[in-house]
Structures are given as structure tokens and as C-alpha cells.
Scaffold this motif. Structure first.
Motif, short mmCIF file in Angstrom:
data_model
loop_
_atom_site.label_atom_id
_atom_site.label_comp_id
_atom_site.label_asym_id
_atom_site.label_seq_id
_atom_site.Cartn_x
_atom_site.Cartn_y
_atom_site.Cartn_z
N PHE A 1 0.87 -1.09 -0.12
CA PHE A 1 0.15 0.10 -0.07
C PHE A 1 0.46 1.27 0.49
O PHE A 1 1.50 1.59 1.12
N CYS A 2 0.56 2.38 -1.20
CA CYS A 2 1.58 3.20 -1.34
C CYS A 2 0.85 4.74 -0.73
O CYS A 2 1.23 5.45 0.39
N SER A 3 -0.58 4.89 -1.33
CA SER A 3 -1.82 5.58 -0.84
C SER A 3 -2.60 5.68 -1.30
O SER A 3 -2.57 4.75 -2.58
N ARG A 4 -3.75 6.15 -0.34
CA ARG A 4 -4.95 5.59 -1.55
C ARG A 4 -5.01 6.85 -2.27
O ARG A 4 -6.12 6.58 -3.91
N ILE A 5 -4.24 8.34 -2.36
CA ILE A 5 -3.89 9.08 -3.55
C ILE A 5 -3.35 9.75 -3.61
O ILE A 5 -2.37 9.82 -3.07
N ASP A 6 -3.04 10.38 -4.95
CA ASP A 6 -1.68 10.77 -4.91
C ASP A 6 -1.94 12.86 -4.49
O ASP A 6 -3.08 13.22 -4.53
N GLN A 7 -0.71 13.03 -5.28
CA GLN A 7 -1.78 14.66 -5.68
C GLN A 7 -1.94 14.94 -6.48
O GLN A 7 -2.60 16.25 -6.02
N TYR A 8 -2.70 14.24 -7.83
CA TYR A 8 -3.33 15.12 -8.36
C TYR A 8 -4.55 14.10 -8.94
O TYR A 8 -5.20 14.58 -9.52
N ARG A 9 -4.74 13.04 -8.16
CA ARG A 9 -5.79 12.45 -8.37
C ARG A 9 -5.84 11.16 -7.65
O ARG A 9 -5.20 11.44 -6.50
N ARG A 10 -7.63 10.91 -7.06
CA ARG A 10 -8.20 10.35 -6.40
C ARG A 10 -7.66 8.44 -6.29
O ARG A 10 -8.31 8.18 -8.09
N ALA A 11 -7.59 7.77 -5.74
CA ALA A 11 -7.97 6.11 -6.73
C ALA A 11 -9.26 5.78 -7.02
O ALA A 11 -10.19 6.31 -6.57
N THR A 12 -9.41 5.53 -7.80
CA THR A 12 -10.21 4.75 -9.52
C THR A 12 -10.56 3.29 -8.72
O THR A 12 -11.58 3.11 -9.77
N GLY A 13 -9.67 2.26 -8.51
CA GLY A 13 -9.94 1.00 -8.61
C GLY A 13 -8.73 0.37 -7.47
O GLY A 13 -8.16 1.38 -6.68
N ALA A 14 -8.84 -0.38 -7.27
CA ALA A 14 -8.43 -1.36 -5.90
C ALA A 14 -7.58 -1.88 -6.81
O ALA A 14 -7.18 -3.46 -7.35
N GLY A 15 -6.05 -2.18 -6.27
CA GLY A 15 -5.24 -3.04 -7.03
C GLY A 15 -4.60 -3.59 -5.77
O GLY A 15 -3.31 -4.00 -6.21
N ASP A 16 -4.45 -3.02 -4.21
CA ASP A 16 -3.77 -3.74 -2.74
C ASP A 16 -5.11 -4.36 -2.11
O ASP A 16 -5.79 -3.63 -2.40
N LYS A 17 -4.13 -4.25 -0.90
CA LYS A 17 -5.56 -5.41 0.07
C LYS A 17 -6.09 -4.02 0.36
O LYS A 17 -6.96 -4.46 0.90
N VAL A 18 -5.15 -3.34 1.19
CA VAL A 18 -5.78 -2.18 1.50
C VAL A 18 -6.73 -1.35 0.91
O VAL A 18 -7.69 -0.86 1.67
N ASN A 19 -6.10 -0.67 -0.05
CA ASN A 19 -7.44 -0.47 -1.04
C ASN A 19 -8.55 -1.36 -1.51
O ASN A 19 -9.87 -0.52 -1.41
N VAL A 20 -9.46 -2.20 -1.67
CA VAL A 20 -10.08 -2.82 -1.49
C VAL A 20 -10.87 -2.91 -0.75
O VAL A 20 -11.82 -3.25 -0.55
N MET A 21 -10.19 -3.48 0.68
CA MET A 21 -10.87 -3.26 1.76
C MET A 21 -11.72 -1.59 2.04
O MET A 21 -13.06 -1.93 3.26
N LEU A 22 -10.91 -0.70 1.80
CA LEU A 22 -11.10 0.66 1.89
C LEU A 22 -12.11 0.78 1.02
O LEU A 22 -13.51 1.20 2.12
N ASN A 23 -12.34 0.52 -0.16
CA ASN A 23 -13.58 0.65 -0.65
C ASN A 23 -14.94 -0.70 0.00
O ASN A 23 -15.97 0.22 -0.72
N TYR A 24 -15.11 -1.06 -0.14
CA TYR A 24 -15.52 -2.27 0.66
C TYR A 24 -16.73 -1.69 1.60
O TYR A 24 -17.56 -1.46 1.89
N GLY A 25 -15.30 -1.18 2.22
CA GLY A 25 -15.62 -0.82 4.09
C GLY A 25 -16.83 1.29 3.62
O GLY A 25 -18.27 1.24 4.36
N TYR A 26 -16.42 1.61 2.57
CA TYR A 26 -17.30 2.62 2.68
C TYR A 26 -18.07 2.52 1.79
O TYR A 26 -19.61 3.18 1.60
N ALA A 27 -18.45 1.33 0.85
CA ALA A 27 -19.63 1.11 0.46
C ALA A 27 -20.76 0.89 1.45
O ALA A 27 -21.68 1.55 1.40
N LEU A 28 -20.12 -0.23 2.38
CA LEU A 28 -21.14 -0.73 3.51
C LEU A 28 -21.75 0.89 4.24
O LEU A 28 -22.79 0.43 4.83
#
Length: 381
Positions: free
Chosen positions: A164-191
Motif C-alpha cells: 500500500f503506497c497511498s490512497r491518493i497522490d497529489q493529483y488524483r483519487r484512487a479509481t480502482g483497487a490494486g492492493d489489499k488495503v484499498n479493496v478493503m477500504l472501498n468495500y467498507g466505504y460502500a457499507l
């Protein structure tokens, strides 16, 4: 009503649940996956028992949600529309959402810093900028700057194997989940979004008209607004899962497009941890309420503010207790204290041996109040 879970593996029989009329103890069902059946009788049964049904797609996004009949107070919706059209009112409410998000971001950082001393953050300058922001664009810009700092520090608490590097960089938000942390965060935010939709429905507000997030076809802008003060609960749930090593490789799957997705087993773990935090009690207005109910109360307070029944609106309260028993300081004391010193304090060698194993294992742990009190009082010679 009979519910059967999906078949995750060929060697484990799916769990079955049976609920009797007027005796159901559930208020929300999450349907995750691409296969299954839901008969109309079940839909009718659930709606009559005020049970929300939320359908999530393979990406962990909300496809649709079926909710009990909404509160039909049209005055509330009209007040919401008028506030949206009034720039001053809209900016005031939008700022309140972000003030609360900053407050809870600090809560998460303080919580993590107790365990990971290398975390270093300072949002004070951004908080001052927010006070004088006079447009939604400016508010969102300030929020984006804090988010960038937040996720960079959050990353320091994530083990390297999670990539996991970061959820965003200086220019854009994450649009997809390429790592375990982001996929868990995405699912949790949907809940969390589903919980916000239920609160909005109960309060009689329009989910499509937000104050911070712009209106967009098929987007639940107000739900996105309400998520902001409560996103920290998802972040904490993910941290808990990582620190306790509850997730494993079998809970994830890589698709043909190289995106990572949660298997049903992983989705269940995230859901359970999220529910644990949502069911945690917190003091609010001389009461002890669950965070799920606190979300509903804050939504109702927003509705009351819009129709003039409240003069002010605040999303910072209730506060979250950031103290943790397995802080870096406590771990070091456990590892440094000798068995002889521990015995002088009136405790057994076996207790200290067990505590040292916990401290070395780098997993969350708890202690009895009297043990921790004695340990905190102990000073190295």
C-alpha cells in the motif's frame, strides 16, 4: 424467512438462517456477489420488517438498495433544496462536514501514533484555511491537501506485504483497487454509504442533493457528505483487520483486468469488523449510543437544522476514544521489565511471560486495568 449464504468452497456447507415474523433481530442485509436468488415474498417480508437490502457489485460499489418506506415530510426536502441553492447556507454546511472529517482524521492519526511513533502530522494550517474558505471548490481543495497528508502517514502503519503506497497522490483519487488495503477500504466505504442512505431515508431527506458533493445522475451526494465524519470507522476497521492478521491471501482474488477484489470470505470479515465498530457504544448527550445510532442522530439534527428547529449544526461530536492499550510505550515497558521487578509488584512470572509474547508478536492486545495501572507506574532504574 430462510436465508442461505453463498457457497464459497466445495467442502464447507453454506450457513442457513431462519427468521420468524416480528422476531427478527436484523436491520440490514448486504448482498455481495454475482449469483443468487431473492424471491418477491422475501423482499415483501423484509420491507414490512423495516430491513434494508443493499446490493453490492463485484467492485464493492452499491448497485441498489431497497429501503422501508421513507419519512414523507416534504417540508424537510424543500428546506434541503433551498439550503442547497443558497450559497452561504451550502458553504456553512459543507464546512461543517469537513471540520468533522479533519477532527476524526486527527483521531485516527493519534490512535496510530501511539503504536507507530514514526507517524508525524500537522493539520493546523489546513484547519485555519478551512475557517476562511468561501467556496465549495476551495473547501474541497483544502480537504484534498489533508487527505494527501493523511494517507501518506496512514501508510506508515501498513506492513510492506500489503503493498500500500497511498490512497491518493497529489493529483488524483484512487479509481480502482490494486492492493489489499484499498479493496478493503472501498468495500467498507460502500457499507458506510448504505448506512448513510438508511439514515437519510429515515430523516426524510433527499439522498441525491448534497452540500459538499455536487449533484450527479445516479450519485447519492448527501450520503457522500454524511460519510465524511464517519469514514474514520472504516479506516479503523481496516487497521484492526491488518493488525490482528485476520485477512489472508485466500480472502482476495485478482481479476483478468489485474484489479483486486474481495472474495465472499474477505467481504464477510470486513463487514463483521465494520459492524463491531458501528455497534460500539459512545457517550452522546448524557446517553450511551452505538455509532450506528449516532449517525442517525446526526442526520436528524441536519434535518432539524434545515427546517429551523436547530440554530447550529455540528458533526464533530460524539468524540472517539483514541487511547489504546498496546501502545509503543506500553510494549517497550513490557519488554524491558524484569521478572524480579514484576514479582515485586505482586504478579506472577507466567503473566509477564504471556505479556512479553504479546508485545513481541506485534499484534493488538488488552490488559486488565490493575495490571496496566501498575505497569504504567513502573519506572526503569
Amino acid at each position: 424467512m430462510h436465508i442461505r449464504e453463498g457457497r464459497h468452497t466445495t467442502d464447507i456447507e453454506p450457513k442457513r438462517y431462519v427468521f420468524s415474523p416480528q422476531k427478527t433481530d436484523i436491520d440490514h442485509i448486504i448482498v455481495y456477489g454475482r449469483n443468487g436468488n431473492l424471491i418477491l415474498d422475501a423482499v415483501r417480508w423484509l420491507i414490512k420488517h423495516n430491513v434494508q437490502i443493499t446490493f453490492l457489485d463485484w467492485n464493492g460499489k452499491i448497485l441498489s438498495t431497497l429501503q422501508p418506506p421513507e419519512t414523507t415530510n416534504v417540508k424537510t426536502k424543500f428546506a434541503q433544496y433551498h439550503a442547497f441553492e443558497d450559497d452561504e447556507s451550502r458553504i456553512t454546511i459543507a464546512r461543517k462536514f469537513i471540520e468533522a472529517k479533519f477532527d476524526k482524521s486527527i483521531v485516527v492519526m493519534d490512535y496510530l501514533k501511539q503504536r507507530y511513533p514514526e507517524i508525524d502530522f500537522d493539520f493546523s494550517e489546513d484547519i485555519e484555511k478551512l475557517k476562511s474558505a468561501n467556496s465549495i471548490k476551495e473547501i474541497m481543495g483544502i480537504e484534498g491537501g489533508v487527505a494527501w497528508k493523511y494517507w501518506n502517514e496512514f501508510n506508515k502503519a501498513i506492513p510492506g506485504e500489503y503493498d500500500f503506497c497511498s490512497r491518493i497522490d497529489q493529483y488524483r483519487r484512487a479509481t480502482g483497487a490494486g492492493d489489499k488495503v484499498n479493496v478493503m477500504l472501498n468495500y467498507g466505504y460502500a457499507l458506510l454509504e448504505a448506512e448513510c442512505l438508511r439514515a437519510i431515508n429515515t430523516a426524510g431527506l433527499d439522498a441525491h442533493v448534497g452540500f459538499l458533493h455536487e449533484m450527479n445522475p445516479s450519485k447519492n451526494s448527501l450520503a457522500y457528505d454524511l460519510q465524511e465524519p464517519f469514514r474514520f470507522l472504516v479506516d479503523m476497521a481496516v487497521i484492526n483487520l491488518i493488525e490482528s492478521n485476520k485477512m489472508d491471501n485466500n480472502d482476495f482474488i485478482r481479476t483478468e483486468s489485474y484489479s483486486l477484489r474481495l472474495k465472499p470470505s474477505g467481504a464477510k470479515k470486513v463487514t463483521e469488523e465494520f459492524n463491531n465498530l458501528m455497534n460500539k457504544k459512545v457517550p452522546y448527550k448524557k446517553q450511551s449510543v452505538m455509532w450506528s445510532y449516532a449517525l442517525l442522530l446526526k442526520t436528524r439534527e441536519l434535518a432539524q437544522y434545515l427546517v429551523g428547529k436547530r440554530k447550529t449544526i455540528d458533526f464533530i461530536k460524539p468524540a472517539y476514544n483514541v487511547e489504546r492499550q498496546d501502545s509503543d510505550d506500553i510494549r517497550q515497558k513490557i519488554l524491558n521489565i524484569s521478572y524480579s521487578d514484576w514479582k515485586k509488584m505482586g504478579f506472577s512470572k507466567g503473566t509477564l511471560h504471556y505479556m512479553k509474547k504479546n508485545a513481541e508478536a506485534d499484534k493488538p492486545f488488552t490488559m486488565n486495568a490493575h495490571v496496566r495501572e501498575r505497569l504504567e507506574m513502573w519506572e526503569e532504574c
